[in-house]
Design a protein around this motif. Structure first.
Motif, mmCIF file in Angstrom:
data_model
loop_
_atom_site.group_PDB
_atom_site.id
_atom_site.type_symbol
_atom_site.label_atom_id
_atom_site.label_comp_id
_atom_site.label_asym_id
_atom_site.label_seq_id
_atom_site.Cartn_x
_atom_site.Cartn_y
_atom_site.Cartn_z
ATOM 1 N N MET A 1 0.842 -1.200 0.000
ATOM 2 C CA MET A 1 0.000 0.000 0.000
ATOM 3 C C MET A 1 0.871 1.242 0.000
ATOM 4 N N LYS A 2 0.377 2.265 -0.672
ATOM 5 C CA LYS A 2 1.159 3.485 -0.869
ATOM 6 C C LYS A 2 0.416 4.684 -0.282
ATOM 7 N N LEU A 305 -6.937 1.127 11.961
ATOM 8 C CA LEU A 305 -5.969 0.033 11.889
ATOM 9 C C LEU A 305 -6.639 -1.256 11.411
ATOM 10 N N ARG A 306 -7.860 -1.498 11.841
ATOM 11 C CA ARG A 306 -8.600 -2.663 11.354
ATOM 12 C C ARG A 306 -8.814 -2.571 9.849
ATOM 13 N N MET A 307 -9.120 -1.369 9.364
ATOM 14 C CA MET A 307 -9.274 -1.155 7.916
ATOM 15 C C MET A 307 -7.986 -1.512 7.171
ATOM 16 N N LEU A 308 -6.873 -1.012 7.668
ATOM 17 C CA LEU A 308 -5.591 -1.273 7.013
ATOM 18 C C LEU A 308 -5.259 -2.756 7.022
ATOM 19 N N ARG A 309 -5.610 -3.444 8.098
ATOM 20 C CA ARG A 309 -5.343 -4.880 8.169
ATOM 21 C C ARG A 309 -6.174 -5.653 7.143
ATOM 22 N N ILE A 310 -7.418 -5.249 6.954
ATOM 23 C CA ILE A 310 -8.251 -5.905 5.932
ATOM 24 C C ILE A 310 -7.655 -5.679 4.553
ATOM 25 N N LEU A 311 -7.263 -4.451 4.268
ATOM 26 C CA LEU A 311 -6.666 -4.145 2.968
ATOM 27 C C LEU A 311 -5.383 -4.941 2.748
ATOM 28 N N LYS A 312 -4.560 -5.026 3.779
ATOM 29 C CA LYS A 312 -3.312 -5.785 3.688
ATOM 30 C C LYS A 312 -3.589 -7.258 3.437
ATOM 31 N N GLY A 348 0.387 3.615 10.700
ATOM 32 C CA GLY A 348 -0.475 2.451 10.558
ATOM 33 C C GLY A 348 0.000 1.509 9.469
ATOM 34 N N LEU A 349 0.439 2.069 8.365
ATOM 35 C CA LEU A 349 0.944 1.230 7.271
ATOM 36 C C LEU A 349 2.207 0.474 7.693
ATOM 37 N N SER A 353 2.387 -3.622 7.821
ATOM 38 C CA SER A 353 3.379 -4.244 6.933
ATOM 39 C C SER A 353 4.315 -5.152 7.687
ATOM 40 N N GLY A 354 4.459 -4.927 9.016
ATOM 41 C CA GLY A 354 5.355 -5.754 9.805
ATOM 42 C C GLY A 354 4.681 -6.930 10.478
#
Length: 355
Positions: A1-2, A305-312, A348-349, A353-354
């Motif tokens: 993600m960028k 953060l939950r949103m970012l985890r779903i996207l990841k 958050g990213l 990512s980690g």
């Protein structure tokens, strides 16, 4: 993600490009429509307006050329930024496509040329919001933490559009008195089908993805006109209307969070799993239409953060931007608000990512 930043027309300069780079952005989403032309909105702020709209639309005789798009891209590249998307057609260029008016055939040809110009310039996405009323009915106030200025809605907004206005902008200041006839929902979906049938083949040839924004505010009607995507499941209807890799979504988490029906996490799971997210607007809100308020990114009802985890998890690799942010109390309210949102998203990213 960028990580990216959205910039309005008056912000497309080296100073704002450097600001984006300094905040850790690699990409931009830019607006070529000038929402601040002859309007009461402060430069840098997000536009709102009363029933007279945001101001004047652009010049119907001048579509955006390859040369001007390429020049903006070159200036951004000089600072180390890529332009991921252009967001929104000018109402002057497509009012009769939205209204099913006499100039719709001529205007659809102009939209096709704009998409060709965008593709030739190497910009992969064009975002749009197929809406007669546009983004209308929002108000400003000290809604965010610490009395920071943000936008929201304080009730339904169904005063009919005056003739000469579409998408909350005036395309004909000399229009006759009266109001725009109310369309039916079926008519609006039929107009969208015409738009997609005409433009998707050109987008496919040009290497450009058309990305649809949900209706903001997401109500069944605004200004006595129907809306298309005012519930999360209606995005599926839009996708299925013209199956193509180039028919995708400008996925606005804040708008979906404002919706009375549906679940924002289920929606991002569903559409990211389908690989239909062209890029993502990620902001936060509290409450639902017609009485919602925008908040700081860490202070609303959406778990970012939950949103970012779903996207990841679903391998979304596109650009995320904070489409709006509260204005902070300092000498540079817009810059401070955006820097805060970008810093939060960047952290958050790194976290997801980690994992």
């Amino acid at each position: 993600m960028k990580l990216g930043l959205g910039l309005y027309r008056h912000q497309l300069d080296r100073e704002h490009f450097q600001f984006a780079k300094q905040c850790g952005c690699t990409h931009l989403v830019i607006h070529l429509v000038d929402y601040f032309r002859s309007s009461r909105n402060r430069p840098g702020d997000q536009p709102v307006g009363d029933d007279s709209g945001w101001g004047l639309a652009g010049d119907p005789k001048k579509i955006w050329t390859f040369e001007e798009i390429a020049a903006i891209k070159k200036e951004a590249a000089a600072v180390g930024l890529e332009i991921e998307a252009i967001e929104n057609f000018d109402p002057a260029h497509w009012h009769d496509v939205l209204l099913d008016g006499p100039k719709k055939s001529q205007q659809i040809e102009n939209l096709k040329q704009i998409i060709r110009n965008v593709g030739r310039a190497g910009i992969p996405i064009f975002g749009y919001n197929f809406s007669i009323a546009g983004v209308a009915g929002r108000v400003k106030g000290k809604f965010a933490r610490g009395e920071a200025e943000a936008v929201g809605m304080d009730g339904p907004f169904d005063k009919p559009l005056p003739n000469g206005m579409v998408w909350n902008m005036v395309y004909d200041p000399n229009a006759s008195t009266g109001t725009v006839p109310t369309a039916t929902s079926e008519q609006l979906w039929s107009r969208l089908k015409y738009f997609l049938d005409e433009l998707i083949p050109v987008a496919e040839e040009s290497g450009v993805t058309l990305a649809a924004h949900p209706d903001d505010p997401p109500l069944p009607t605004v200004r006595a006109q129907p809306r298309l995507v005012w519930q999360p499941q209606l995005y599926q209807k839009l996708i299925d209307l013209k199956p193509s890799p180039r028919n995708a979504l400008e996925f606005c988490v804040g708008t979906i969070g404002e919706m009375v029906d549906g679940d924002v996490y289920e929606a991002v799971e569903n559409y990211s799993r389908q690989k239909k997210l062209a890029y993502v607007h990620l902001r936060n809100v509290r409450d639902k239409v017609p009485y919602y308020k925008e908040t700081f990114i860490d202070d609303g009802e959406v778990d970012i953060l939950r949103m970012l985890r779903i996207l990841k998890r679903n391998n979304f690799s596109g650009v995320i931007i904070p489409d709006h942010a509260p204005q902070m109390t300092c000498a540079a309210p817009w810059h401070a608000g955006m820097a805060y949102a970008l810093g939060y998203l960047k952290a958050g990213l790194k976290i997801v990512s980690g994992e």
